[in-house]
Design an enzyme around this catalytic site. Structure first.
Site, PDB file in Angstrom:
ATOM      1  N   HIS A 194      -2.293   5.678   6.440  1.00 15.08           N
ATOM      2  CA  HIS A 194      -0.898   6.102   6.549  1.00 15.08           C
ATOM      3  C   HIS A 194      -0.810   7.536   6.012  1.00 15.08           C
ATOM      4  O   HIS A 194      -1.611   7.931   5.160  1.00 15.08           O
ATOM      5  CB  HIS A 194       0.020   5.294   5.622  1.00 15.08           C
ATOM      6  CG  HIS A 194       0.010   3.812   5.804  1.00 15.08           C
ATOM      7  ND1 HIS A 194       0.294   3.180   6.982  1.00 15.08           N
ATOM      8  CD2 HIS A 194      -0.206   2.815   4.903  1.00 15.08           C
ATOM      9  CE1 HIS A 194       0.255   1.860   6.807  1.00 15.08           C
ATOM     10  NE2 HIS A 194      -0.052   1.616   5.554  1.00 15.08           N
TER      11      HIS A 194
ATOM     12  N   CYS B 272       0.830  -1.213   0.000  1.00 17.25           N
ATOM     13  CA  CYS B 272       0.000   0.000   0.000  1.00 17.25           C
ATOM     14  C   CYS B 272       0.858   1.256   0.000  1.00 17.25           C
ATOM     15  O   CYS B 272       0.578   2.214  -0.730  1.00 17.25           O
ATOM     16  CB  CYS B 272      -0.922  -0.008   1.210  1.00 17.25           C
ATOM     17  SG  CYS B 272      -0.068  -0.359   2.766  1.00 17.25           S
TER      18      CYS B 272
HETATM   19  P1  NAD Z   1      -5.364 -10.851   6.500  1.00 17.52           P
HETATM   20  O1  NAD Z   1      -4.737 -11.513   7.654  1.00 17.52           O
HETATM   21  O2  NAD Z   1      -6.427  -9.845   6.729  1.00 17.52           O
HETATM   22  O3  NAD Z   1      -5.975 -11.939   5.511  1.00 17.52           O
HETATM   23  C1  NAD Z   1      -5.248 -13.054   5.094  1.00 17.52           C
HETATM   24  C2  NAD Z   1      -6.204 -14.188   4.743  1.00 17.52           C
HETATM   25  O4  NAD Z   1      -5.455 -15.299   4.255  1.00 17.52           O
HETATM   26  C3  NAD Z   1      -7.031 -14.683   5.933  1.00 17.52           C
HETATM   27  O5  NAD Z   1      -8.354 -14.902   5.510  1.00 17.52           O
HETATM   28  C4  NAD Z   1      -6.351 -16.005   6.305  1.00 17.52           C
HETATM   29  O6  NAD Z   1      -7.259 -16.904   6.862  1.00 17.52           O
HETATM   30  C5  NAD Z   1      -5.877 -16.497   4.951  1.00 17.52           C
HETATM   31  N1  NAD Z   1      -4.747 -17.430   5.023  1.00 17.52           N
HETATM   32  C6  NAD Z   1      -4.037 -17.829   6.097  1.00 17.52           C
HETATM   33  N2  NAD Z   1      -3.092 -18.710   5.737  1.00 17.52           N
HETATM   34  C7  NAD Z   1      -3.199 -18.881   4.404  1.00 17.52           C
HETATM   35  C8  NAD Z   1      -2.497 -19.668   3.450  1.00 17.52           C
HETATM   36  N3  NAD Z   1      -1.480 -20.463   3.804  1.00 17.52           N
HETATM   37  N4  NAD Z   1      -2.864 -19.597   2.154  1.00 17.52           N
HETATM   38  C9  NAD Z   1      -3.880 -18.788   1.776  1.00 17.52           C
HETATM   39  N5  NAD Z   1      -4.569 -18.005   2.641  1.00 17.52           N
HETATM   40  C10 NAD Z   1      -4.241 -18.071   3.939  1.00 17.52           C
HETATM   41  O7  NAD Z   1      -4.146 -10.218   5.672  1.00 17.52           O
HETATM   42  P2  NAD Z   1      -4.231  -8.998   4.675  1.00 17.52           P
HETATM   43  O8  NAD Z   1      -4.124  -7.728   5.454  1.00 17.52           O
HETATM   44  O9  NAD Z   1      -5.373  -9.166   3.737  1.00 17.52           O
HETATM   45  O10 NAD Z   1      -2.856  -9.141   3.902  1.00 17.52           O
HETATM   46  C11 NAD Z   1      -2.712  -9.991   2.780  1.00 17.52           C
HETATM   47  C12 NAD Z   1      -1.501  -9.560   1.978  1.00 17.52           C
HETATM   48  O11 NAD Z   1      -1.714  -8.227   1.503  1.00 17.52           O
HETATM   49  C13 NAD Z   1      -0.181  -9.490   2.777  1.00 17.52           C
HETATM   50  O12 NAD Z   1       0.877  -9.778   1.894  1.00 17.52           O
HETATM   51  C14 NAD Z   1      -0.116  -8.030   3.189  1.00 17.52           C
HETATM   52  O13 NAD Z   1       1.183  -7.600   3.475  1.00 17.52           O
HETATM   53  C15 NAD Z   1      -0.671  -7.378   1.934  1.00 17.52           C
HETATM   54  N6  NAD Z   1      -1.229  -6.039   2.136  1.00 17.52           N
HETATM   55  C16 NAD Z   1      -1.983  -5.750   3.241  1.00 17.52           C
HETATM   56  C17 NAD Z   1      -2.493  -4.467   3.404  1.00 17.52           C
HETATM   57  C18 NAD Z   1      -3.317  -4.097   4.597  1.00 17.52           C
HETATM   58  O14 NAD Z   1      -3.378  -2.930   4.967  1.00 17.52           O
HETATM   59  N7  NAD Z   1      -3.987  -4.990   5.233  1.00 17.52           N
HETATM   60  C19 NAD Z   1      -2.242  -3.484   2.432  1.00 17.52           C
HETATM   61  C20 NAD Z   1      -1.512  -3.835   1.277  1.00 17.52           C
HETATM   62  C21 NAD Z   1      -0.996  -5.117   1.154  1.00 17.52           C
END
Ligand code: NAD
Length: 345
Positions: free
Chosen positions: A222, A143
């Site tokens: 942010h 992000c």
């Molecule tokens: P999150 O924890 O909210 O969601 C992750 C999901 O993946 C959950 O539903 C979990 O149950 C599932 N999961 C767990 N283990 C898994 C596996 N082995 N294979 C597939 N799915 C699995 O996380 P998020 O915030 O959505 O983040 C996901 C990605 O996006 C990360 O790489 C994070 O760094 C990136 N990201 C997050 C944000 C943010 O602000 N949340 C912003 C940009 C990028």
């Protein structure tokens, strides 16, 4: 028949990408995964998105059924239905999941929690769409990196070179996250430079950039405090920089003073007024009255809705990898118009 898209990990990012894909007329969402039964399954089911388990274990799949959810199988079965998978698992599951996608012979997109080295290619719509056309896999940058790219790439293209120092003032946790902090401190990231600035160079290596980061007790956005040195003879003015960003896709420029939108609280209130689900703001917000070009040095602030700015980028990345669009601006326009129509706004 559109591009068949699977979402692996239906969490903060995954549920948003699922909606954004569902909104597109050239894509079809073939399923989403959860690790185990939870309230997120309810949302997928209500939306009519086929639910699968992140693993192929029969016992884990049966647990969904036992909790009253219809589970269509494990990840392998989902991958069979898909042309491409968007991995939205928590960061660091990359290596494990990548092997599964390779074994299934499917294209894949990871998120910014994974390192550039996992895929050897990263993606940001305005920075390097064309470098991603037709390739097997990529990583949509984080992000913060997406936010930096949105305003710095057009600035670089207007000036020909850029040297940037910036500070990421990071939200401590997402609103739905109860396990992270700080809640009463400002926490510097004691890795200098932080990874955010250098990560921009994975999508636009020509921009010279370093960053510092601090985490603060807020959950909603942010803020970036940015200083960019423009080359001599750049020909820009404060006004022309502002005008350029006003014409840049996925950037909103507003006066803090005139619009009474002087903090991230009002920015997010405006986002909720716009009417996307979850109160999302896909655009990067730049305070017009915080932009100042003094000689060759440009100062500005921008705010990033961390949960949603990368969402439309994932849709563009799907088109790039599948080779169905060659012009990043056309993809961005198509993605954004479809999302607008989906939410009736
Ligand atoms: P999150 O924890 O909210 O969601 C992750 C999901 O993946 C959950 O539903 C979990 O149950 C599932 N999961 C767990 N283990 C898994 C596996 N082995 N294979 C597939 N799915 C699995 O996380 P998020 O915030 O959505 O983040 C996901 C990605 O996006 C990360 O790489 C994070 O760094 C990136 N990201 C997050 C944000 C943010 O602000 N949340 C912003 C940009 C990028």
């Amino acid at each position: 028949m559109g591009i068949k898209v699977a979402i692996n990990g239906y969490g903060t990012i995954g549920k948003r990408v699922a909606d954004a894909v569902d909104a597109q007329d050239d894509m079809e969402l073939v399923g989403v995964t959860k690790t185990s039964p939870s309230f997120g399954c309810e949302l997928a089911q209500r939306k009519g998105f086929p639910l699968f388990c992140t693993e192929d274990s029969k016992a884990r799949i049966a647990a969904f059924v036992g909790s009253g959810y219809e589970c269509h199988g494990g990840l392998s079965e989902l991958l069979e239905l898909a042309d491409i998978v968007v991995d939205c698992s928590p960061g660091k599951y990359g290596n494990e999941n990548l092997q599964k996608y390779k074994d299934a012979g499917k294209k894949y997109i990871f998120q910014g929690g994974e390192k550039h080295t996992l895929t050897g290619q990263s993606f940001s719509s305005s920075a390097n769409f064309s470098a991603n056309i037709g390739i097997t896999g990529t990583r949509v940058v984080s992000c913060n990196t997406t936010g930096l790219s949105r305003t710095l790439v057009p600035l670089f293209e207007a000036c020909g070179s850029l040297k940037v120092e910036c500070t990421m003032i990071r939200r401590a946790a997402d609103p739905g996250d109860s396990s992270k902090g700080p809640i009463n401190a400002i926490k510097p990231v004691l890795q200098v430079p932080s990874h955010h600035g250098p990560d921009v160079m994975t999508v636009k290596p020509e921009i010279e950039i370093n960053s510092l980061a601090v985490a603060v007790p807020t959950t909603i956005m942010h803020v970036h405090s940015i200083i960019a040195d423009l080359p001599e003879g750049h020909g820009m003015t404060t006004e022309s920089v502002i005008q350029m960003w006003k014409e840049t896709p996925r950037v909103i420029v507003m006066s803090g003073e005139e619009n009474r939108i002087t903090t991230t609280a009002e920015v997010m209130e405006m986002a909720r007024d716009i009417g996307r689900k979850w109160g999302d703001l896909h655009e990067i917000f730049v305070w017009e009255d915080g932009v100042s070009l003094q000689g060759d040095r440009l100062y500005y602030f921008q705010a990033i809705h961390q949960e949603s700015d990368v969402i439309p980028e994932n849709v563009d990345a799907i088109r790039a990898l599948m080779g169905t669009e060659s012009d990043w601006r056309a993809s961005v326009a198509k993605t954004d118009a479809a999302i607008k129509a989906y939410y009736g706004i």
